[in-house]
Design an enzyme around this catalytic site. Structure first.
Site, short mmCIF file in Angstrom:
data_model
loop_
_atom_site.label_atom_id
_atom_site.label_comp_id
_atom_site.label_asym_id
_atom_site.label_seq_id
_atom_site.Cartn_x
_atom_site.Cartn_y
_atom_site.Cartn_z
N ARG A 21 0.83 -1.21 0.00
CA ARG A 21 0.00 0.00 0.00
C ARG A 21 0.86 1.25 0.00
O ARG A 21 1.79 1.36 0.79
CB ARG A 21 -0.90 0.02 1.23
CG ARG A 21 -1.94 -1.07 1.19
CD ARG A 21 -2.52 -1.34 2.56
NE ARG A 21 -3.33 -2.55 2.52
CZ ARG A 21 -4.63 -2.58 2.81
NH1 ARG A 21 -5.26 -1.50 3.20
NH2 ARG A 21 -5.30 -3.71 2.74
N SER A 136 -21.37 -13.81 14.53
CA SER A 136 -20.75 -12.72 13.79
C SER A 136 -20.88 -12.97 12.28
O SER A 136 -20.51 -14.04 11.78
CB SER A 136 -19.27 -12.66 14.19
OG SER A 136 -18.57 -11.67 13.48
N SER A 188 -19.15 -2.21 3.45
CA SER A 188 -18.45 -1.12 2.76
C SER A 188 -17.83 -1.53 1.43
O SER A 188 -17.66 -0.69 0.56
CB SER A 188 -17.39 -0.51 3.66
OG SER A 188 -16.26 -1.31 3.70
N HIS A 216 -21.35 2.99 7.79
CA HIS A 216 -21.47 3.52 6.43
C HIS A 216 -22.85 4.06 6.13
O HIS A 216 -23.15 4.42 4.99
CB HIS A 216 -21.09 2.45 5.40
CG HIS A 216 -19.63 2.15 5.46
ND1 HIS A 216 -18.68 2.95 4.86
CD2 HIS A 216 -18.95 1.18 6.10
CE1 HIS A 216 -17.48 2.47 5.13
NE2 HIS A 216 -17.62 1.40 5.88
N THR A 244 -19.97 5.95 13.38
CA THR A 244 -18.74 6.76 13.37
C THR A 244 -19.10 8.22 13.15
O THR A 244 -20.13 8.54 12.55
CB THR A 244 -17.78 6.31 12.26
OG1 THR A 244 -16.57 7.07 12.34
CG2 THR A 244 -18.36 6.53 10.87
N LYS A 247 -17.03 9.48 8.98
CA LYS A 247 -17.35 9.28 7.57
C LYS A 247 -18.38 10.33 7.15
O LYS A 247 -18.00 11.48 6.97
CB LYS A 247 -17.73 7.82 7.34
CG LYS A 247 -16.47 6.94 7.49
CD LYS A 247 -16.66 5.45 7.46
CE LYS A 247 -15.30 4.75 7.63
NZ LYS A 247 -15.38 3.34 7.96
N THR A 362 -8.09 -6.51 2.15
CA THR A 362 -9.36 -5.81 2.37
C THR A 362 -10.50 -6.54 1.65
O THR A 362 -11.62 -6.60 2.16
CB THR A 362 -9.25 -4.35 1.88
OG1 THR A 362 -8.08 -3.77 2.48
CG2 THR A 362 -10.46 -3.54 2.26
C1 LIG Z 1 -14.45 2.56 8.92
C2 LIG Z 1 -15.22 1.47 9.67
C3 LIG Z 1 -15.20 1.39 11.06
C4 LIG Z 1 -14.25 2.23 11.88
O1 LIG Z 1 -14.67 3.54 11.97
P1 LIG Z 1 -13.58 4.69 12.20
O2 LIG Z 1 -14.34 5.79 12.79
O3 LIG Z 1 -12.98 4.97 10.86
O4 LIG Z 1 -12.55 4.11 13.14
C5 LIG Z 1 -16.04 0.52 11.70
N1 LIG Z 1 -16.87 -0.30 11.00
C6 LIG Z 1 -16.89 -0.27 9.65
C7 LIG Z 1 -17.82 -1.17 8.93
C8 LIG Z 1 -16.06 0.60 8.94
O5 LIG Z 1 -16.04 0.59 7.62
#
Ligand SMILES: *Cc1c(COP(=O)(O)O)cnc(C)c1O
Length: 407
Positions: A21, A136, A188, A216, A244, A247, A362
């Protein structure tokens, strides 16, 4: 052991596989997103960002910036401690109220990131509740997997979004045994959405708690941006909603929203909450302003949906393959790590377009892709340039096209 040689050879292996990366060294410009300057050698270059998780451009919103400036001027830089030791400021308290209200829950609890909120909340619930089994989803985010692993609780992985498999696993456990179903709303990388109502039905039938990662989806779905569960009228059926602030809300931080007792329990037992300095008050104030704005305004969400539809239609018109899904994420499939990285490099170098390659680990090998995230602030001219660049590169790399849609 020669440590440096070991590090170097492990990195060489990654490079050989095309999975190494490389960061784009970007400088964002206030008010100009998605335009930015890329400062990778040899020279600075103007680029258009097409892969940001600042999905709605809220990281540039005047209300968010002025709330942050105001809090910085009122309170200074850092919180000065953990939440227990003088780090709970009024801005943290207000933000937690805003979040509880967003999700229709009694309470919310802030963490320094979404990653930490999943790690700490899942880790604490699963380790402290006696005999808890975690069910899970197979495609859960790394932060959930790490939290569950850290708890050392028994874990059953069910096939992604597969209700039959989930039910079979639930049915294999004694009804009285504590259970926690952990899953996401919008996934995502493929942009697919979980059957939340049906999962809640199973949870009721088999006496399980539910933990939904809406990272997301918060800010993006539902009349007030409460996520997919809000859109579908299901927020009250979920035990925990996690999200979060980094995002769609455009700032940084993470949280859970749940009952007073559950939030107090995690607050009281989670090492990842207790032993770390609280977010700066300016961050909390900025996030609260972003949430407030998106509760009242659907303009950003509506415009973003229109942009997503337009990019999809334009890709269809020239046969560029992308995964159809019900969300805002457009995965353009390349299926080869070296070509994926090459296309990304040329997009940046020759076209001033930044879309980072998404390679293993990923996504699974063979499903390497470009993950495109249109926002309300991408213009028609930005879309023209993106689609024509992808068309050029598809020809140059001799990648397969889909049958063209009728124009
Ligand atoms: C990005 C992400 C997180 C982590 O969130 P951050 O605030 O970036 O640490 C948690 N769960 C999923 C599904 C994500 O894509």
């Amino acid at each position: 052991m020669d440590y440096q040689t070991y590090f170097r050879s492990a990195l060489d292996d990654l490079r050989d596989q095309g999975d190494y990366r490389v960061f784009a060294n970007l400088e964002r410009h206030r008010g100009a997103f998605p335009q930015a300057t890329c400062r990778n050698a040899p020279a600075a270059q103007d680029v258009t960002i097409w892969c940001s998780n600042d999905y709605l451009g809220m990281g540039q919103h005047p209300d968010v910036l002025s709330a942050m400036h105001d809090a910085l001027d009122r309170c200074g830089a850092g919180a000065g401690g953990t939440r227990n030791i003088s780090g709970t400021t009024h801005d943290h308290v207000l933000l937690e109220r805003e979040l509880a209200d967003l999700h229709g829950k009694e309470a919310a609890l802030l963490f320094t990131s979404g990653y930490v909120s999943n790690w700490a909340a899942l880790g604490t619930l699963a380790s402290k509740i006696p005999d808890c089994v975690v069910l899970s989803d197979a495609l859960n985010h790394a932060s959930m997997i790490e939290g569950i692993r850290h708890s050392r609780a028994q874990k059953l992985i069910w096939k992604h979004n597969d209700l039959e498999d989930l039910e079979a696993k639930l049915a294999s456990l004694p009804l009285e045994q504590p259970k926690l179903i952990a899953f996401e709303s919008v996934y995502s990388m493929d942009g697919d959405i979980a059957p939340i109502a049906e999962i809640c039905d199973l949870a009721d039938r088999y006496n399980a708690m539910t933990y939904l990662d809406e990272v997301h989806a918060v800010g993006m779905y539902g009349p007030r941006g409460g996520g997919v569960a809000e859109r579908e009228g299901l927020m009250d059926r979920l035990t925990v909603i996690e999200g979060t602030l980094g995002k769609a809300f455009g700032v940084v931080g993470g949280y859970i929203a749940a009952s007073v007792e559950l939030c107090d329990f995690v607050r009281s037992f989670a090492s990842g909450f207790i032993f770390t300095t609280a977010l700066p008050p300016a961050v909390a104030a900025g996030a609260a302003a972003s949430i407030r704005h998106l509760k009242a305004s659907a303009a950003e969400r509506d415009l973003q949906k229109a942009r997503v539809a337009e990019v999809r239609a334009r890709l269809d018109a020239i046969g560029i393959p992308h995964v159809p899904n019900p969300s805002h994420i457009i995965p353009v499939m390349v299926g080869d790590p070296v070509k994926c990285k090459y296309i990304s490099d040329i997009l940046m170098k020759d076209y001033g377009i930044y879309i980072q390659p998404i390679n293993y680990p990923t996504v699974p090998k063979g499903t390497e892709r470009l993950r495109i995230t249109p926002s309300p602030v991408h213009s028609a001219a930005d879309i023209d340039r993106l689609v024509s660049a992808l068309g050029d590169l598809w020809t140059q790399c001799q990648l397969a096209r889909m049958p063209m849609a009728a124009q």
